[in-house]
Design an enzyme around this catalytic site. Structure first.
Site, PDB file in Angstrom:
ATOM      1  CE1 TYR A  59      21.387  28.186 -25.713  1.00  0.00           C
ATOM      2  CE2 TYR A  59      22.909  27.928 -23.996  1.00  0.00           C
ATOM      3  CZ  TYR A  59      22.005  27.460 -24.933  1.00  0.00           C
ATOM      4  OH  TYR A  59      22.346  26.010 -25.172  1.00  0.00           O
ATOM      5  CB  ALA A 231      12.216  15.784 -18.212  1.00  0.00           C
ATOM      6  N   GLY A 233      10.871  19.866 -15.698  1.00  0.00           N
ATOM      7  CA  GLY A 233       9.911  19.716 -14.760  1.00  0.00           C
ATOM      8  C   GLY A 233       8.722  18.598 -14.898  1.00  0.00           C
ATOM      9  CG  PHE A 235       9.434  12.929 -14.855  1.00  0.00           C
ATOM     10  CD1 PHE A 235       8.358  12.284 -15.261  1.00  0.00           C
ATOM     11  CD2 PHE A 235      10.732  12.971 -15.873  1.00  0.00           C
ATOM     12  CE1 PHE A 235       8.209  11.712 -16.540  1.00  0.00           C
ATOM     13  CE2 PHE A 235      10.500  12.326 -17.078  1.00  0.00           C
ATOM     14  CZ  PHE A 235       9.203  11.933 -17.484  1.00  0.00           C
ATOM     15  CB  THR A 236      10.995  17.273 -10.385  1.00  0.00           C
ATOM     16  OG1 THR A 236      11.690  18.119 -11.600  1.00  0.00           O
ATOM     17  CG2 THR A 236      12.153  16.147 -10.462  1.00  0.00           C
TER      18      THR A 236
END
Length: 320
Positions: A59, A231, A233, A235-236
């Site tokens: 990362y 996901a 973003g 759905f939000t």
């Protein structure tokens, strides 16, 4: 450094994924601002009741682990209150070689030693093998993991992105039980749940999820961890399709009725599944981390009907 730490338990409903910490995705050094961003994210996670922090050696080219180590150095006693999890097995490509997977025993040992140095700790609580390596010698892997445990460098082991057969193949050579399997799972990435219901339908041919993996993990006490749980973003935040827009509206309505946030309801959808799924949230924004607080601290408040309504709405078509 300290060799203190706690292990992951069933009470750990949500993990914080540290991939967003450490600045840019290149080998350029991190700076003081990157440490401050990491510290703010860690504080938001702790304030939300999240104490398991998920890393990987790749990362931000190792910088995610390094800035987290800086945060630990700034905060005496923090190491003993949290669970540190990291992963190894992927080598990033550069101008001299392509990206590849590498689970040779000596590579695993070296990567763990490097992670310990960056994280400024004497022990990793959970080490996951990041992705399957087709050239790996499973006996060499088992020998390396056993040695790391005997030396007190790693407490528990698990896998990531593996199916039931791969897990069983490795477990047969280990004395210690594998503790976790981290997979991409969300209301958007649904192959894991649909593999069990699309059987004997034409749609089954397009589902590549290794059938039986959820059942294998449940039967053998392997904790499922869901990366990509929010996901990205879809759905939000940003919605691109009619199904995503309809799902976002449903999430907002359910959140309003239950006195919580759409992010929490989205994570509850995963936690409500009987396979003991622990979502991993990867945002570096403190406000969005805190939006997941109820998922970490409250039992999932979704009825059978509400769970299915979210699933079918996200699918955009009825169940078979």
């Amino acid at each position: 450094m300290t060799n203190e730490g706690v292990g992951m338990s069933d009470d750990d409903r949500v993990l914080y994924g540290c991939m967003g910490l450490g600045g840019s995705w290149d080998p350029e050094p991190y700076g003081p601002g990157d440490i401050d961003v990491a510290e703010a994210a860690v504080e938001a996670a702790l304030d939300s009741g999240i104490t398991v922090f998920d890393h990987a050696d790749i990362y931000r080219h190792g910088k995610s682990e390094a800035v987290f180590g800086e945060v630990l150095a700034r905060t005496p006693g923090l190491r003993g209150r949290i669970t540190l999890q990291t992963k190894c097995g992927i080598r990033l490509g550069d101008e001299d070689r392509p990206g590849m997977y590498d689970l040779r025993g000596q590579t695993i040992t070296r990567r763990v030693e490097e992670s310990l140095t960056r994280l400024r700790t004497d022990v990793i609580d959970v080490l996951l093998l990041h992705r399957p390596d087709p050239l790996a010698d499973v006996d060499s892997i088992a020998e390396a993991l056993t040695s790391l445990h005997r030396q007190g460098l790693v407490r528990h082991f698990g896998v990531s992105n593996m199916g039931a057969a791969q897990i069983a193949h490795l477990q047969a050579r280990l004395d210690r039980p594998l503790a976790a399997n981290q997979l991409e799972m969300s209301l958007h990435t649904r192959d894991w749940v649909e593999a069990g219901v699309l059987l004997n339908t034409p749609a089954a041919t397009a589902n590549g999820f290794p059938f039986g993996t959820l059942e294998h993990c449940r039967d053998h006490g392997i904790r499922l961890q869901a990366w990509g749980a929010l996901a990205q973003g879809r759905f939000t935040g940003r919605q691109q399709t009619p199904a995503e827009r309809a799902t976002a509206e449903l999430l907002a309505e359910l959140a309003r009725r239950k006195g919580t946030t759409p992010e929490t309801v989205l994570l509850w959808w995963l936690i409500r599944h009987p396979s003991r799924i622990a979502p991993v949230i990867g945002t570096a924004r403190p406000d969005r981390i805190r939006a997941c607080r109820d998922a970490a601290q409250r039992e999932p408040d979704l009825t059978h009907e509400e769970w299915y309504e979210l699933w079918v709405t996200a699918r955009g078509v009825p169940l078979p």
